[in-house]
Scaffold this active site. Sequence first.
Site: not given
Ligand code: LMR
Length: 398
Positions: A211, A130, A246, A213
């Site tokens: 993590d 991410w 989420k 999420a």
């Molecule tokens: C994403 O990956 O799109 C979400 O977790 C929102 C973000 O804060 O990036």
Amino acid sequence: MFENLQALPEDPILGLMAAFRADPAPVKIDLGVGVYKDEHGKTPVLAAVRAAEAAVLAEQQTKTYLGPAGNEQFNALMSQLILGDKHTALTSGRVRALQAPGGCGALRLGAELLTTTGSRPTIHVSDPTWANHVPLLSGAGLKLERYPYFDTRSGTVRFDAMLERLNTLPAGDVVLLHGCCHNPTGADLSLAQWRQIADVLLQRRLIPYVDLAYQGLGEGITEDSEGTRLIAATVPEALIAVSCSKNFGLYRERVGLLMVLAGNETQAVASASHLRKIARGIYSMPPDHGAAIVARILSDAKLSNDWRNEVNAMRERMMTLRRALSKALAATCTAEMAAAVDQQRGMFSTLAVTPEAADTLREKHHIYMTRDGRINIAGISLESVDYIARAIGSVVGR
Ligand code: LMR
């Protein structure tokens, strides 16, 4: 002083939200930021959240401070949701949990704790990971490296290469793992693979940082925390960062949790005291509202049941969309891409699409995705699936 600052480019994920809103095209599709959407493209407030919020507002007697650890009922209930209430890590007293401002706040708190220990370990993240992991973790002063994780062509985990790299890391280094629904790829570890990873972490004395999420949006609420549970049962020390954005749909309320697993209860108590000090020095204490809602849901059998049903419905809708997209891609793209989308889990898939092709999809077809080829499955609708598959086919081919 500020004359020295140059304007920065927009955030690669959040910037897409603004670009999508500004696009006047009558037909446009947002597969960018990771939020759940229904068939009408709306991100609803969950019914269980609405009911719990009404109860919180009716019952709350004060808004006085709670302290840097936030809502302790939330901390306890969330720890049980994630690990299961009989997990040895919990019953042995080796876990402490702090409410944090979102999963991001939790990740940063944990990173700050790692630098506080004085050992300044390197943190190893998956390639890819991410985008926001990078500033969140390195901003605390951790050195960041990447381990092999994803084969873009086949859409699967490069498990042997990952394991091989972990087997070379020095003791005390930290390994960031996505608990489920890998962001951005959707390619998850099997339970057997989690077991192998847990063994390597134990043998090499590496510290896992999980993590979590997207619990509930991959295979199921319990199933999605199995890897985390296994890690917490195997290694002496770990960090677990959790987001309620989420699965509770509480995005803007900023609700998260950081759990620290220490070698014994004394070390867990000491770690929590450092975490409280870190929190106090950054934001003092987390916002209560969203955590109070989650605590109300998890402490009420009916609300809990309603929430579980809503999470299950979100997950099943995304599975239906995955299957539909996979079928449509089989006709317009490669068989590998179609199969990968079907097998991946959670909110995202990363397609073998170049940054330039992603730009073309946005400019010519008004389909918004991040430039690394990540798509938000929940942004698709059964109505738009063929349009999306044809557009992707036109930039990728068979
Ligand atoms: C994403 O990956 O799109 C979400 O977790 C929102 C973000 O804060 O990036």
